[in-house]
Design a protein around this motif. Structure first.
Motif, PDB file in Angstrom:
ATOM      1  N   ARG A  28       5.402 -13.746   4.504  1.00 14.56           N
ATOM      2  CA  ARG A  28       5.556 -12.307   4.323  1.00 14.56           C
ATOM      3  C   ARG A  28       4.446 -11.360   5.208  1.00 14.56           C
ATOM      4  O   ARG A  28       4.553 -10.244   5.550  1.00 14.56           O
ATOM      5  CB  ARG A  28       5.575 -11.684   3.014  1.00 14.56           C
ATOM      6  CG  ARG A  28       6.820 -12.097   2.261  1.00 14.56           C
ATOM      7  CD  ARG A  28       6.841 -11.481   0.816  1.00 14.56           C
ATOM      8  NE  ARG A  28       7.164 -10.081   0.932  1.00 14.56           N
ATOM      9  CZ  ARG A  28       8.260  -9.669   0.711  1.00 14.56           C
ATOM     10  NH1 ARG A  28       9.269 -10.420   0.707  1.00 14.56           N
ATOM     11  NH2 ARG A  28       8.079  -8.324   0.702  1.00 14.56           N
ATOM     12  N   SER A  29       3.294 -12.241   5.115  1.00 21.34           N
ATOM     13  CA  SER A  29       2.001 -11.378   5.818  1.00 21.34           C
ATOM     14  C   SER A  29       1.410 -12.113   6.824  1.00 21.34           C
ATOM     15  O   SER A  29       0.128 -11.716   6.931  1.00 21.34           O
ATOM     16  CB  SER A  29       0.815 -11.165   4.577  1.00 21.34           C
ATOM     17  OG  SER A  29       1.413 -10.474   3.408  1.00 21.34           O
ATOM     18  N   ASP A  32       4.774 -10.274  11.939  1.00 21.60           N
ATOM     19  CA  ASP A  32       6.392  -9.558  11.792  1.00 21.60           C
ATOM     20  C   ASP A  32       6.722  -9.725  13.366  1.00 21.60           C
ATOM     21  O   ASP A  32       5.927  -8.807  14.158  1.00 21.60           O
ATOM     22  CB  ASP A  32       6.172  -8.373  11.041  1.00 21.60           C
ATOM     23  CG  ASP A  32       7.234  -7.568  11.321  1.00 21.60           C
ATOM     24  OD1 ASP A  32       8.532  -8.049  11.514  1.00 21.60           O
ATOM     25  OD2 ASP A  32       7.274  -6.350  11.177  1.00 21.60           O
ATOM     26  N   ASP A  36      10.386  -5.143  11.074  1.00 22.08           N
ATOM     27  CA  ASP A  36      10.527  -4.266   9.808  1.00 22.08           C
ATOM     28  C   ASP A  36       9.666  -4.479   8.645  1.00 22.08           C
ATOM     29  O   ASP A  36       9.777  -4.196   7.464  1.00 22.08           O
ATOM     30  CB  ASP A  36      11.886  -5.287   9.135  1.00 22.08           C
ATOM     31  CG  ASP A  36      11.475  -6.580   8.820  1.00 22.08           C
ATOM     32  OD1 ASP A  36      10.359  -6.781   8.905  1.00 22.08           O
ATOM     33  OD2 ASP A  36      12.435  -7.507   8.306  1.00 22.08           O
ATOM     34  N   GLY A  37       8.276  -4.632   9.165  1.00 24.17           N
ATOM     35  CA  GLY A  37       7.261  -4.522   8.228  1.00 24.17           C
ATOM     36  C   GLY A  37       6.948  -5.943   7.284  1.00 24.17           C
ATOM     37  O   GLY A  37       6.133  -5.765   6.498  1.00 24.17           O
ATOM     38  N   VAL A  38       7.621  -6.959   7.485  1.00 26.08           N
ATOM     39  CA  VAL A  38       7.498  -8.050   6.566  1.00 26.08           C
ATOM     40  C   VAL A  38       7.676  -9.317   7.761  1.00 26.08           C
ATOM     41  O   VAL A  38       8.373  -9.441   8.774  1.00 26.08           O
ATOM     42  CB  VAL A  38       8.889  -8.323   5.787  1.00 26.08           C
ATOM     43  CG1 VAL A  38       8.715  -9.672   4.959  1.00 26.08           C
ATOM     44  CG2 VAL A  38       9.036  -7.213   4.739  1.00 26.08           C
ATOM     45  N   VAL A 396       3.310  -4.342  -5.555  1.00 29.84           N
ATOM     46  CA  VAL A 396       4.687  -4.664  -5.752  1.00 29.84           C
ATOM     47  C   VAL A 396       4.715  -5.782  -6.709  1.00 29.84           C
ATOM     48  O   VAL A 396       5.831  -6.371  -6.880  1.00 29.84           O
ATOM     49  CB  VAL A 396       5.541  -4.925  -4.343  1.00 29.84           C
ATOM     50  CG1 VAL A 396       5.469  -3.547  -3.568  1.00 29.84           C
ATOM     51  CG2 VAL A 396       4.370  -6.082  -3.639  1.00 29.84           C
ATOM     52  N   ASP A 411      -1.274  -8.979  -5.240  1.00 33.60           N
ATOM     53  CA  ASP A 411      -1.296  -8.286  -3.917  1.00 33.60           C
ATOM     54  C   ASP A 411      -2.465  -8.312  -3.194  1.00 33.60           C
ATOM     55  O   ASP A 411      -2.354  -8.118  -1.870  1.00 33.60           O
ATOM     56  CB  ASP A 411      -0.670  -6.617  -4.472  1.00 33.60           C
ATOM     57  CG  ASP A 411       0.762  -6.766  -4.694  1.00 33.60           C
ATOM     58  OD1 ASP A 411       1.458  -7.573  -4.561  1.00 33.60           O
ATOM     59  OD2 ASP A 411       0.985  -5.714  -5.582  1.00 33.60           O
ATOM     60  N   TRP A 435       4.666  -4.062   4.344  1.00 33.94           N
ATOM     61  CA  TRP A 435       5.212  -4.070   3.053  1.00 33.94           C
ATOM     62  C   TRP A 435       3.868  -4.071   2.063  1.00 33.94           C
ATOM     63  O   TRP A 435       4.301  -3.684   0.935  1.00 33.94           O
ATOM     64  CB  TRP A 435       5.941  -5.679   2.717  1.00 33.94           C
ATOM     65  CG  TRP A 435       4.844  -6.750   2.727  1.00 33.94           C
ATOM     66  CD1 TRP A 435       4.517  -7.230   3.685  1.00 33.94           C
ATOM     67  CD2 TRP A 435       4.813  -7.537   1.389  1.00 33.94           C
ATOM     68  NE1 TRP A 435       3.641  -8.381   3.322  1.00 33.94           N
ATOM     69  CE2 TRP A 435       3.840  -8.401   1.975  1.00 33.94           C
ATOM     70  CE3 TRP A 435       5.182  -7.340   0.062  1.00 33.94           C
ATOM     71  CZ2 TRP A 435       3.193  -9.313   1.090  1.00 33.94           C
ATOM     72  CZ3 TRP A 435       4.517  -8.275  -0.741  1.00 33.94           C
ATOM     73  CH2 TRP A 435       3.819  -9.188  -0.480  1.00 33.94           C
TER      74      TRP A 435
END
Length: 552
Positions: A28-29, A32, A36-38, A396, A411, A435
């Motif tokens: 996820r990090s 990207d 889409d930010g992920v 999140v 996080d 995200w």
């Protein structure tokens, strides 16, 4: 499907994992690609040259499988497909091909102690008590007063049991209520998860990181856990604000039945030469004991890691005790060492709240890469990324939301990787926002800036990784700790007639370290090492270290 092949002049090294350095990527990090930010698999593939140039041997991908993302991929609803947020199976195949072309092995997460409650297995199991999968999960009747069957707790807070009105029973969840635990006492469950693992072996993966590997079995009798004695209390599996560690978890995990299943798992992996396994062991009272059981005998896990170095204090005594206990309790086992990962506060923040973090970052890199075992590096560790300070509104992670503000969750160590100091979101994404936020101070540690400084932490990691590969004693050699002044960790690594002495000053003050009687050392051009001693002592500056050859 792709598979890494050995050439006639490069025979397959079935033992490559022993002493290997594995770079953990949190998909996820990392990068990207589609805006889409992920992060996604294509983005990872685009950045593999950077990873290969570090000099690591393999990558470990955190989960990218189909998931409702209640626990960000650790709640799997389809073990044989890629979640659309990360891409497609074709994207994964191309990632494998690119990694193998750069000499990188690929290890993927397997989260099989539990599934998502959206997995078809659970959807069927919860319908009634007579369906074909009625016993694929851990179900139990309530006590006469309607309360859960025992005192077991969830790591994420509250009871480990959740009521299901369809079956009028409780089901076990060691984590979120949306993560029901599989019943490994059922051979059909074992067959199913092993078949799903075979799917990925056939696609060419080089191994598995096994999430919560000691959670597969619970006691058939569902006995309540005993209370931890005050003198044995150790809040390492869960934060101190969580009552989880108030219990000795002898009935809900680390069960002896697990050893038989791990042998089945190993037999499957051994069908594919050169593949490996690394297990995550979370057990406050018995970590090293479990690690020894799971990695001994060459018929279960290849290696495992505990939370001895992912928690604890930055103290030479703590490190020496952990090394000595590992050598004593697991003489034929193999540990995978890590100081940071996706579950804990980044070690440069956890161990040093002030002072020269770059100097301490170089010291911890040298320590980690000279200790005995395989090594996991977490993305951004080589840049010295700190734990992000996030507001409650940015969180999140359900773990952090539950225990805020005393525990802020995970996080802070999962924020996006930075690549260019002046680029939008550090070059991670073209989306308006990621995200999770990209901390401003991380931009000052971006690779494009560190490339320009010969003394940067990034260059130190590269140089130390190369140095490690050049010395067999550091990869597969023995380790023996030595007496040293307070605050200094000192040990000798030996293999094939080579002996290397390592001494690390883990304090903010200079220390004089007498050499053991009769020991003579010489410099061997180790990155960041102080010069060889002129006499019989080492002069170590604050956060300074010495790595040299023993010649007498």
């Amino acid at each position: 499907m792709t598979e890494q092949k050995s050439s006639p002049d490069q025979p397959l090294d079935r033992d490559w994992w022993r002493g290997a350095v594995i770079y953990q990527i949190y998909p996820r990090s990392f990068q990207d690609h589609n805006g889409d930010g992920v992060g996604d698999l294509v983005g990872i593939t685009e950045r593999l040259d950077y990873v290969a140039d570090l000099g690591v041997d393999a990558i470990w991908l955190s989960p990218f499988f189909t998931s409702p993302m209640k626990d960000f991929g650790y709640d799997v609803s389809n073990y044989r497909d890629v979640d659309p947020i990360f891409g497609t199976l074709g994207d994964f195949d191309r990632l494998i091909e690119k990694a193998h072309s750069r000499g990188l092995k690929v290890i993927i997460d397997q989260v099989i102690s539990h599934t998502s409650d959206k997995h078809p297995w659970f959807a069927e199991s919860r319908q009634n008590r007579s369906n074909p999968r009625h016993d694929w999960y851990v179900w139990a009747d309530p006590r006469p007063d309607g309360t859960p069957p025992n005192n077991w707790l969830s790591i994420f807070g509250g009871s480990a049991w959740n009521w299901d009105s369809r079956r009028m029973q409780y089901y076990l969840h060691n984590f979120l209520t949306s993560q029901p635990d599989l019943n490994f006492h059922n051979p059909d469950v074992q067959d199913a998860v092993l078949a799903d693992m075979r799917f990925w072996l056939e696609r060419g993966v080089d191994g598995f990181r096994l999430d919560t590997v000691n959670f597969y079995f619970c006691s058939l009798g569902l006995e309540s856990n005993p209370v931890v004695k005050p003198e044995d209390f150790n809040a390492s599996t869960a934060p101190a604000v969580n009552p989880y560690d108030f219990q000795e978890h002898v009935d809900d995990k680390s069960r002896p039945e697990n050893l038989t299943f791990l042998k089945r798992l190993r037999a499957l992996v051994d069908e594919y030469p050169g593949r490996t396994t690394v297990g995550e062991i979370g057990d406050s009272q018995h970590q090293l004991e479990v690690m020894a059981q799971y990695t001994s005998g060459n018929d279960k896990l290849h290696m495992a890691y505990t939370f001895d170095y992912l928690g604890g204090s930055f103290d030479a005594g703590h490190f020496r005790k952990a090394i000595d206990l590992t050598e004593k309790d697991a003489p034929d086992g193999w540990i995978c060492l890590a100081f940071s990962n996706h579950d804990v506060v980044r070690h440069v923040s956890r161990w040093l709240s002030h002072g020269d973090r770059e100097a301490s970052g170089k010291l911890t890199a040298s320590m980690l890469l000279t200790m005995r075992g395989s090594v996991c590096l977490y993305q951004g560790e080589e840049l010295g990324l700190t734990e992000a300070e996030l507001s409650f509104e940015d969180l999140v992670d359900p773990y952090g939301i539950e225990f805020w503000p005393q525990f802020k969750g995970r996080d802070g160590c999962r924020t996006p990787m930075v690549w260019q100091s002046s680029a939008h979101l550090g070059g991670f994404s073209t989306a308006p926002r990621a995200w999770l936020p990209v901390p401003g101070d991380h931009l000052l540690k971006a690779p494009d800036l560190q490339e320009k400084r010969n003394d940067s932490l990034l260059h130190h990691y590269r140089a130390t990784l190369k140095f490690r590969k050049d010395h067999k004693a550091l990869i597969k050699g023995t380790i023996r700790t030595l007496d040293a002044p307070a605050g200094v960790l000192m040990f000798v690594r030996e293999a094939g007639g080579e002996a290397i002495l390592c001494a690390f000053n883990m304090t903010e003050s200079p220390v004089i370290v007498p050499l053991p009687d009769g020991v003579v050392v010489r410099a061997i051009d180790a990155p960041g090492s102080v010069p060889a001693p002129v006499g019989d002592r080492l002069d170590l500056p604050a956060f300074g270290g010495f790595i040299g050859a023993v010649v007498g």
